[in-house]
Design an enzyme around this catalytic site. Structure first.
Site, PDB file in Angstrom:
ATOM      1  N   GLY C 287       0.666  -1.234   0.040  1.00  0.00           N
ATOM      2  CA  GLY C 287      -0.050   0.095   0.085  1.00  0.00           C
ATOM      3  C   GLY C 287       0.943   1.373   0.034  1.00  0.00           C
ATOM      4  N   GLY C 291       6.683   2.148  -7.241  1.00  0.00           N
ATOM      5  CA  GLY C 291       7.167   1.512  -8.716  1.00  0.00           C
ATOM      6  C   GLY C 291       7.289   2.742  -9.518  1.00  0.00           C
ATOM      7  N   SER C 316       5.612  -6.711 -20.233  1.00  0.00           N
ATOM      8  CA  SER C 316       4.821  -7.131 -18.991  1.00  0.00           C
ATOM      9  C   SER C 316       3.690  -7.945 -19.382  1.00  0.00           C
ATOM     10  CB  SER C 316       3.868  -5.753 -18.477  1.00  0.00           C
ATOM     11  OG  SER C 316       4.883  -4.757 -18.514  1.00  0.00           O
ATOM     12  N   HIS C 393       0.976   1.054 -15.322  1.00  0.00           N
ATOM     13  CA  HIS C 393       1.785   1.772 -16.237  1.00  0.00           C
ATOM     14  C   HIS C 393       0.879   2.776 -17.039  1.00  0.00           C
ATOM     15  CE1 HIS C 393       4.875  -1.135 -15.925  1.00  0.00           C
ATOM     16  NE2 HIS C 393       4.230  -2.073 -16.054  1.00  0.00           N
TER      17      HIS C 393
END
Lengths: 455, 455, 455, 455
Positions: C287, C291, C316, C393
């Site tokens: 949490g 990234g 990915s 992303h």
């Protein structure tokens, strides 16, 4: 130049021989009790002790511990005592002639197959026994620095005691192997370096003395770089270091460069790296040269960090100029460009600051022409430039690029170099060629500006 | 033992000569184009190239760059090519006989004052010219490792090509100076060391092979220590390393020591440090010994960290025992304690695991008595113990303290040492005395337990 | 995910409290003697102990020592014991309602001048007293890791014991402040990193499991990079790490990328950096997101090191695709490009490896079209892409650039992503714009290739 | 105390935002063009910019980049500009009252199950929005130092602008969390530390000013130790540091201790560690206390290094003594031991150097008795010693051990402490007990020497 304080070795030796003297040998107390002037009876004790070290009874480790103890005793000796100690090493621990004779005999008789082995044996026979002792000394922390400082002392003594010269040569050869440039590390020195390292820069700077920690900090500012060669066994001791300024165009005045109140150059726009000082830090390594390697490795490092740099040059003194000017006969001077004019000035003809500042004094052109001639003069015998700094940079493949008027107005600058400084230019693609031509034929590469002065 | 991958040198050389071949010389392309078997025509190219390196035209820096390029070419050579390359160095870059003759002449004629200088000159004349080239190779990053690996190859070739021996000796002497034990660093290796370093322990461990990263991690646990000597110019390469277990009392079984599932010893209560493995990591440094120094420095380090330690001992194999047992004539064996009994057993008399495990086999006492006799046997000529491991520790001043039954039941342990292992005890206050007595008189220090076996 | 072994804390606590329990307090023995299941009577002891820690009698230092001792006791608790311990913290060391009431009252009555101070006082009153205890725990070496692992356990318990949630939230808020991304360090991980660090990569890699040390070494080869965020108080623990391959053009197959036998890419010619794995390493920090920052800082670092790089993209998985495909009603699928065709295939319609390898199976186009549709589907309520990786992303400002067929043929790859992988492209100048449009309007940036599939 | 030069932040910000202003946003140019006094129109620009940072449009990374740019703009502001900037943060980015009201309402209505969640929500509502901005500032290198310096300025402004106090409190709370003592590192400072670190000791030493680099070197000699707390995100900045001398017996004179020409103590025979100076280095961390922790961690560290140490004590000033002596009414003084005698001396009764040096002046006993009384005087309200230094050490559990006459004859020493210095003794086994008794009951631990003076 500065020797390590005795206490450092003391501490190191104590660490090495924690059990105290007795743990090394029954005779430990003897060696530490020798008198500082090393009288005859004590010389005998030392002699036996050294024989003991060399014999390696009880193993190599113990032999080195004994050598360390001897080192500790050495540090307590007076000048006289040290000279006697070196005398002992020179006379009694050299080469045994009979062994050499025998080995020569062997070599003469050896057939082709055995010639090489015989040669190796002869070489061994020619190695003075003291060399093994010298190597044993490095077995302590700080042992390498100990030997470097020992050679420093030896060099002093050799002037008065030439018989110590062979010992000094042995030590130089040993140090030369250990201090092979391939084994050194190039280290960047900056304000994040340790104070222990930085205080040595202050102590060792030989070209433009560092006046204070603030002066030093200024020389390590964001538009400056400083690099040193370090030996891994003397990590806090620079061997040689160079100070670099990143500037725009060739710098022509060293006082401006060192002015603490001058604004900092934006290094992103600098196009020139000026090597304005290069100092050897260890007198005990005299004759083992690093300067050429240092400059070229630094050039490579700077190119990596600042791809925008276009020129690499020095700002160097002309240390022999004034002496040459004063000692060259008038006839000889008259033949040189500027000579006639120079001689026509009424005495005093020394380029003292007052005259120099006044261009109306008119001496400027004459002096600069004569300086150019001086720089380009080589010694008839060996083709080397008579100015030692010029010889150093020319051997490295540099070009004499520019002479700068009123470039170093310090007392030393005026009295040695008539206030002049030179930019030697390192143009990478031409270095090999220039170095070869200078070394083999005495050809001195000159910029067009210098050529003009020579007319 | 492992050589550095070629790519590392390649990268280093490229960095050194960033401008590519052409920047080094017009001939750069030539040297890199030599065929891998080095045919006659290419030998000529190499010869000229070496002469060029030695001549130092264009300066020392450039000469070293050329040597680096030659090193790069060397790495591409096949076995044949390398043998030819070494042959060239051996034959063409040795000692010039005429210069030696002249120097001998000088030495003979020199009066007392000049004798030493003449001796130094003769020694210089006896130094093969190739040595200068070998030194130049170290001018690249990884250059020292390059030379160590080169000697590794040379040692292989020397068996078939004895003419290369003098070259190998030159290289050994050079490396011996650089790898002087005083210049090495003692480093603790643990699980925080780099993987690059640790994978070398796995590759180099010679006594008890490391089977996996888990095995290695177990050997670096909190009750273990591992130390290595490191050369500052080969920072990721152990030269020699020793593995130590902190235990209670003498350890008598190596499999137990290496058992990954065994509980960890509380190091605060450990009273004994067991040196259970010591491995040389660089075959190219064969004949340059570090083991004695390593053990004693580690003992000192451990004493500092763990003042409560009371004993320092090894757990060592008896590598020559089985071979000796099988090759000693029955007459001779019969004279030894245990010999008669041993010979009375019906064949097969080899101590195979099955028999060994069964004490009812009754062979245990006979074998242990014979092993004690073996360990205490010295060679008539030189007074050295015939077991190489025994000789090593006895020279260092250790005592043969205990023989351990079924102490190494690995295949190697059974087939070489009949499963036995020895504790050699390092008692600090007695080390010098024992080492001296062993070295000078062949006296082997034995514990009362060993003495009993010898009866 | 891996917790620190208990022994590390044990050692740290011992170091902190060298005098042993008695030195902390008369009651030290009590706290260490609590039973592992923490029965009612022991809960009382703990309660009093905590009150003691919070009272700071005898000074803050001593209070922290007491907290450290409590931490040591905590580590001995069973699951049941820990749940009771957390229960105690939740119930007894929260907020005192009466104080809050009073502070609310003050706030209401405060005039404009005092409103802010009153608000601060109210906020203070709302801070549960246990937070002070949690902070005290960090006073030991490894204390931060201790708290991270404690939250890991708490998160597990919260599923069954929702009453622990507020405590978990307190801990999360505290950790979020300490692990603020501005306080983290970006570290490059390579084969020179410590084994202690590297073994954690093996343990934590969540996307493409690292099979062995050799597999790891291959991922740290010269054409790879690995970066991690490190917290200065947990120096051997990666928080999150990303693995990057330097290649030519977009990489479309992860097995090829991880093939240990594949040749190494010359990094000087690589034009693309592929982020092929990004793993969170600390479940206790769930949490708290890193990234986005990691990717962007790594892009910047790579640009500095390799100016020739032209593209930055991921490779990915599409982790929710198969589940979505199987659970979407036929009616809905039929409306999508490729849907009709897909439904026309006879069952079994799962994209099993056999079918996938055979393009004649004809399913490829249908599957790819459906996958593109899946990736571009957003949830009606919040406008977020339904695929979690896509959402991550896209939020960061990336574009869906390419779908790769048979790109991950591992079991997991087939069963979750139908063997597909996506390249998300990070085009620096467009990142802000794309992130804004996605976040505020749910607009998904698609390459023309993706757009074509959507038709 | 010293702020970082602006240039360091400038460089850091540039690195963060390499593409320049435009890459951050169309408005980048605007924020950098604000006038240094921040007139009304520019306040509006800043306000919008902050809202933008908080909104996190385009992602967190970009929001932090914007905050960094704002930080850069802040550094260009004048005093007036900064006050306006802080005013904006105080007024416009605080707590929204309506949200608080709503959250209070929720809390009141929440049943037992939801009470805690409601409390957490209320706490959230009470967090001023500016706190998020403050955290974003740390996203740059040097960001933490930036905030510490910002608080330094704020503390100055608060005297004249009390409305800024809440903002200052927010910042203090944030810094207190980041600078939790458990997150700090204890670092030994010596002559091998970087010059960048050492120059800060010179700048920050608050008790006995460091006069030069030589003075500093003397304080870092082999018989001295210096330790500092460092925050991992400000690695070159000491937060607090303590200087220690290793001596024999209690040291009673600070000038002797600092005498550069005094011989170095053999640390192997030292039995006492004297803490003679402790300085806070960051004014921006005022109110966040480290001293107690520092002293106790240093004691532990010294015990590990020097097991032979028997005493740990300070040599501290009595900074409030002279002021107290001069301001205490004669009636009150007369009641104290020594008071009568003191008042009987003819004026001037100040302990000026001349009088002090002359013991025949007879004032010594009277002054020392009064000083003892002063040190043992506590404030009626809170039981704290009225001397701040005494209060600090007594809280930590120290004892007032000895008063030293003529112990600090510097101008400051005479004018504040009447030349007296105190040894506070840290006896480890008694620290907790003494601290508790002092804190809870105001009991001051006194040696028998002090008790005697009090009679």
């Amino acid at each position: 130049m500065q020797s390590q304080p005795v206490s450092i070795f003391e501490r190191a030796f104590k660490k090495l021989v924690p059990g105290g003297l007795e743990s090394v040998s029954r005779r430990g107390a003897d060696i530490m009790s020798i008198a500082e002037d090393l009288p005859e009876t004590d010389v005998a004790i030392v002699k036996e002790w050294i024989e003991n070290c060399l014999a390696e009874n009880g193993g190599q480790v113990e032999a080195r511990n004994r050598a360390a103890l001897l080192g500790r005793a050495y540090l307590k000796l007076s000048q006289t005592g040290k000279i006697r100690f070196f005398g002992l090493l020179s006379e009694q621990f050299g080469v045994e002639e009979s062994s050499v004779e025998k080995a020569i005999d062997h070599w003469h008789k050896a057939d082709a197959n055995r010639k090489t082995t015989a040669a190796q044996a002869l070489r061994k026979a020619l190695e003075p026994s003291r060399i093994a002792l010298l190597k044993q000394f490095n077995g302590v922390p700080s042992g390498v620095k100990f030997l470097v400082d020992m050679r420093d002392e030896l060099l002093n003594f050799c002037k008065d005691y030439p018989a110590l010269k062979p010992l000094e040569t042995d030590l130089r050869d040993l140090l030369a192997t250990w201090f092979d440039v391939g084994l050194l590390q190039l280290e960047e020195i900056n304000w994040n370096s340790s104070a222990a390292m930085l205080e040595k820069l202050i102590a060792y700077e030989a070209v433009h003395a560092i006046k204070s920690w603030n002066d030093l900090k200024n020389r390590l500012d964001s538009d400056r770089r400083c690099f040193a060669f370090i030996h891994p066994n003397m990590p806090d001791e620079p061997l040689i270091f160079v100070e670099v300024a990143l500037v725009n165009g060739l710098a022509g005045n060293v006082q401006k460069l060192l002015d603490e109140s001058a604004p900092t150059q934006d290094i992103n726009t600098a196009d020139t790296a000026i090597f304005y000082s290069i100092s050897n830090a260890q007198r005990g390594l005299a004759g083992i040269s690093f300067g050429n390697f240092l400059i070229k490795q630094v050039v490579k490092r700077l190119q990596d960090e600042f791809p925008q740099l276009k020129q690499f040059a020095t700002l160097s003194p002309v240390p022999g100029f004034r002496r040459w000017l004063d000692s060259t006969p008038a006839d000889r001077l008259r033949e040189l460009p500027g000579g006639e004019k120079w001689l026509s000035y009424p005495p005093p003809r020394d380029p003292d600051p007052a005259n120099l500042v006044d261009p109306a004094g008119g001496q400027q052109e004459a002096i600069m022409k004569l300086a150019a001639a001086y720089l380009c003069t080589t010694r008839p015998g060996n083709g080397r430039a008579i100015d030692p700094v010029a010889h150093f940079h020319l051997s490295n493949g540099a070009q004499i690029a520019r002479l700068n008027w009123l470039a170093d107005t310090s007392e030393k600058g005026i009295s040695q170099s008539a206030g002049l400084m030179v930019n030697y230019l390192y143009e990478l693609p031409k270095i090999v060629h220039r170095s070869e031509r200078y070394t083999s034929m005495g050809v001195i590469s000159q910029s067009s500006a210098i050529k003009k002065l020579l007319k």
